[in-house]
Write a protein that holds these residues in place. Structure first.
Motif, short mmCIF file in Angstrom:
data_model
loop_
_atom_site.label_atom_id
_atom_site.label_comp_id
_atom_site.label_asym_id
_atom_site.label_seq_id
_atom_site.Cartn_x
_atom_site.Cartn_y
_atom_site.Cartn_z
N GLY A 51 -4.67 -3.23 1.14
CA GLY A 51 -3.81 -4.14 1.43
C GLY A 51 -3.68 -5.48 0.50
N THR A 52 -4.39 -5.63 -0.80
CA THR A 52 -4.54 -6.43 -1.55
C THR A 52 -3.11 -6.63 -2.40
N SER A 53 -2.79 -8.01 -2.33
CA SER A 53 -1.47 -8.50 -2.77
C SER A 53 -1.52 -8.40 -4.17
N GLU B 252 -3.10 -0.36 -2.32
CA GLU B 252 -2.71 0.38 -1.47
C GLU B 252 -3.69 0.54 -0.07
#
Length: 172
Positions: A40-42, A37
């Protein structure tokens, strides 16, 4: 040195076996969800990072990490991501009782609540009381204030709706 303004927590006896490995996986899942969150890490990136550096009981920067149940970790993180659109409104409704919308809750607490609700929904093999206890413990790892009680209240409300049969209530 302990902070004189903070009460010390009593040392607890370390747990062993599968339950402890799942507890460590829950804590790691909350950290991974937070990282996703905030940074922004996948999903794939965070799972790979945690499996490589944080789940195996290795030492990082002088800190020794306990081994986690990697399968449990993957299930929690990917399950929350897949079900978040259904999970968030449930949390929002439970928080509305206290007039506190989900968007006002900090990212760590959101991650704890999302993981807890996912486990209540998807992991009926884990008793409700165990889920509540585990996520209260996770909240205590991050907070010294009222947050563990918030976790208890929100997850308990949702548990009564989703799994009331475990409380002796008729199923919805």
């Amino acid at each position: 040195m302990a902070d004189p303004g903070k009460p010390e927590r009593p040392a607890s006896r370390p747990r062993t076996g599968r339950a402890n490995r799942r507890g460590v996986a829950r804590l790691a899942a909350v950290q991974a969800l937070y990282q996703m969150e905030i940074a922004g890490t996948s999903l794939n990136q965070v799972i790979a990072e945690f499996e490589t550096y944080r789940l195996g009981g290795q030492e990082v920067d002088g800190d020794r990490f306990q081994a986690a149940d990697a399968g449990w970790f993957r299930d929690l993180v990917s399950g929350v991501v897949a079900e978040q659109r259904a999970i968030d409104p449930e949390i929002d409704r439970a928080l509305a009782v206290a007039e506190w919308p989900l968007k006002r809750v900090d990212a760590t607490l959101r991650a704890i609540l999302r993981a807890g609700v996912y486990e209540l929904k998807a992991r009926r093999d884990v008793p409700v009381r165990a889920v509540l206890s585990e996520y209260i413990d996770v909240a205590k790892a991050f907070y010294d204030g009222d947050e563990p009680r918030i976790v208890n209240g929100v997850l308990d409300r949702i548990a009564h709706i989703l799994r009331g049969d475990e409380f002796g209530e008729p199923s919805p």
